[in-house]
Design an enzyme around this catalytic site. Structure first.
Site, PDB file in Angstrom:
ATOM      1  N   GLU A  22      35.918  15.003  30.015  1.00 31.28           N
ATOM      2  CA  GLU A  22      36.032  16.237  30.775  1.00 31.28           C
ATOM      3  C   GLU A  22      36.960  17.227  30.061  1.00 31.28           C
ATOM      4  OE1 GLU A  22      37.308  17.572  35.337  1.00 31.28           O
ATOM      5  OE2 GLU A  22      38.198  15.783  34.417  1.00 31.28           O
ATOM      6  N   CYS A  68      34.554  13.722  36.818  1.00 35.66           N
ATOM      7  CA  CYS A  68      35.857  13.152  37.173  1.00 35.66           C
ATOM      8  C   CYS A  68      35.988  12.817  38.663  1.00 35.66           C
ATOM      9  CB  CYS A  68      36.969  14.063  36.683  1.00 35.66           C
ATOM     10  SG  CYS A  68      38.564  13.198  36.515  1.00 35.66           S
ATOM     11  N   LYS A  99      31.280  21.090  39.265  1.00 31.45           N
ATOM     12  CA  LYS A  99      31.973  19.983  39.927  1.00 31.45           C
ATOM     13  C   LYS A  99      32.122  20.243  41.424  1.00 31.45           C
ATOM     14  CE  LYS A  99      36.313  17.365  39.259  1.00 31.45           C
ATOM     15  NZ  LYS A  99      37.476  17.258  38.349  1.00 31.45           N
TER      16      LYS A  99
END
Length: 296
Positions: free
Chosen positions: A43, A153, A116
């Protein structure tokens, strides 16, 4: 038989963006030389993990997708090496900012983006200061080598995200990551918990999973983080197929048989036997309030 070789790249990230891209390029090429066709980088690998602090100056790190150095560079690399490369970037979109994944297919074309969904906020991980919640929904892309779902993540802690991507047709799950120490409690080591959570996603959805983390010490303005590496590839029953050390660069490579795994999924029946009519509690933040007076 459809065999596919997967790779996870583990690297350290400094403030020289060009140097980070060069390191990522070298490790991607190593993975491709070892036969990998889908290669996962960590990431936000272009810079240190700037979310350690609330600092307005770091908004200047964001770029539009079409201007991003890593996207431009690795589009050419993907086409040259005939590999699939998901690229994690800090995106500026008008006056909004997102933690964005750009999916590059094996001809260098951009298949689309994922922003995300789950944005953490806690000591050392102040992502809500920088990123708006993703507005793309979960995405699955049909790449040259298979159907790929990617979470970023903090998304990896939510089984709902993994299952949503599986229901959208993913054959494998990828999670670029930046995770390490906890400034509020130096004795806390989440590495094993982190690994087991994603092993559960692989096992529950019966598909391989790749997690790529950064490593190394990074000093912020008010605190520091030590990223614990430990990138891994898990098999379709959750078993660990390849694991990187806590420190040091690593290129993990493993080959899976997507046809054999597909047949195993059919045999196991976890999708056939789902009961979405009973899962209403999952669609609200306060399940007790939403379902009061009726069964769930």
């Amino acid at each position: 038989m459809t065999e596919l070789t997967l790779a996870a790249v583990q690297m350290e990230c400094g403030w020289d963006r060009a140097a980070n891209i060069a390191t990522a390029d070298r490790l991607v090429r190593q993975a491709a030389t070892e036969g990998a066709r889908i290669i996962l980088l960590p990431e936000l690998f272009e810079t240190p993990y700037f979310c350690k602090d609330h600092a307005y100056r770091y908004f200047e790190l964001a770029t539009r997708i079409e201007d991003n150095q890593a996207v431009r560079h690795f589009a050419a690399v993907a086409a040259e090496l005939a590999v699939v490369l998901p690229i994690s970037i800090f995106e500026r979109a008008g006056n909004n900012y997102f933690n964005t994944l750009v999916m590059l297919d094996a001809d260098g074309s951009m298949l689309g983006i994922y922003r995300k969904s789950h944005i953490p906020e806690g000591p050392g991980y102040h992502e809500k200061f920088y990123f708006a919640p993703g507005d793309t929904g979960f995405r699955v892309w049909q790449t040259r080598y298979g159907s790929v779902g990617v979470g970023v993540c903090w998304d990896q802690w939510f089984p709902e995200a993994a299952r949503a991507m599986a229901l959208l047709g993913a054959e494998l799950l990828l999670y670029p990551t930046a995770i390490g120490s906890e400034p509020q409690d130096p004795s806390l080591d989440s590495k094993d918990h982190w690994t087991r959570t994603m092993q559960g996603h692989a096992a529950a959805n019966i598909m391989p999973l790749v997690a790529a983390n950064r490593f190394g010490f990074e000093q912020g303005d008010t605190n520091a983080l030590t990223f614990y590496g430990s990138s891994f590839i898990a098999g379709h029953t959750g078993e660990l197929l390849a694991v990187a050390p806590r420190l040091g660069e690593a290129v993990l490579v493993h080959t899976v048989d997507l046809n054999a795994i597909r047949k195993y999924r059919h045999y196991w029946g976890v999708y056939r036997d789902r009961r979405p009519d009973l899962y209403g509690a999952l669609t609200t933040l306060d399940a007790l309030q939403a379902t009061r007076g009726r069964s769930v």
